[in-house]
Design a protein around this motif. Structure first.
Motif, short mmCIF file in Angstrom:
data_model
loop_
_atom_site.label_atom_id
_atom_site.label_comp_id
_atom_site.label_asym_id
_atom_site.label_seq_id
_atom_site.Cartn_x
_atom_site.Cartn_y
_atom_site.Cartn_z
N LYS A 1 -18.69 -20.34 -21.66
CA LYS A 1 -19.64 -20.02 -22.72
C LYS A 1 -18.92 -19.46 -23.94
O LYS A 1 -19.17 -19.88 -25.08
N LEU A 2 -18.02 -18.50 -23.70
CA LEU A 2 -17.32 -17.84 -24.81
C LEU A 2 -16.29 -18.74 -25.49
O LEU A 2 -15.86 -18.45 -26.60
N SER A 3 -15.89 -19.83 -24.82
CA SER A 3 -14.94 -20.76 -25.44
C SER A 3 -15.58 -21.54 -26.59
O SER A 3 -14.88 -22.14 -27.39
N ASN A 4 -16.92 -21.53 -26.63
CA ASN A 4 -17.66 -22.20 -27.70
C ASN A 4 -17.25 -23.67 -27.81
O ASN A 4 -16.80 -24.12 -28.86
N THR B 1 -13.41 -24.34 -28.48
CA THR B 1 -12.87 -24.12 -29.83
C THR B 1 -12.15 -22.78 -29.94
O THR B 1 -11.44 -22.57 -30.92
N HIS B 2 -12.34 -21.88 -28.99
CA HIS B 2 -11.62 -20.61 -28.96
C HIS B 2 -10.55 -20.70 -27.87
O HIS B 2 -10.87 -20.74 -26.68
#
Length: 106
Positions: free
Chosen positions: A21-24, A27-28
């Protein structure tokens, strides 16, 4: 020992889902790396636990920890909606995992 490894595998599954989820959408970079590392750890530990546990019970426990842990942390830390239906659904998942464990007990 296999049960401890299985619980750790489930916790890494939670970390894997949250990292995803936090990797978007990857892209992160560091959250993407975290996803890859936790995925390998989760599946590796699950594989190790399956050497001595029944596949159906172990997989249910692993996915149950992942589903419940991710849902709860999503509500606590990520602002996901909290509703009585969600909480009841989490309780049903837990009941199912406990039931499978009891059914497989010898």
């Amino acid at each position: 020992m296999a049960w401890i490894v299985l619980v750790l595998a489930g916790l890494f599954e939670v970390a894997m889902a949250l990292s995803l989820k936090l990797s978007n959408g990857f892209t992160h970079v560091w959250w993407s790396v975290s996803f890859g590392v936790t995925a390998v750890l989760s599946f590796g530990l699950l594989s190790y636990a399956l050497k001595s546990l029944e596949v159906g019970t172990a997989y249910a426990v692993w996915t149950g920890i992942g589903a419940v842990g991710t849902a709860v942390l999503g509500m606590i830390a990520m602002g996901d909606d909290v509703s009585p239906v969600r909480v009841a659904s989490i309780a049903l998942i837990l009941a199912g995992v406990v039931g499978l464990n009891l059914a497989g007990a010898h």
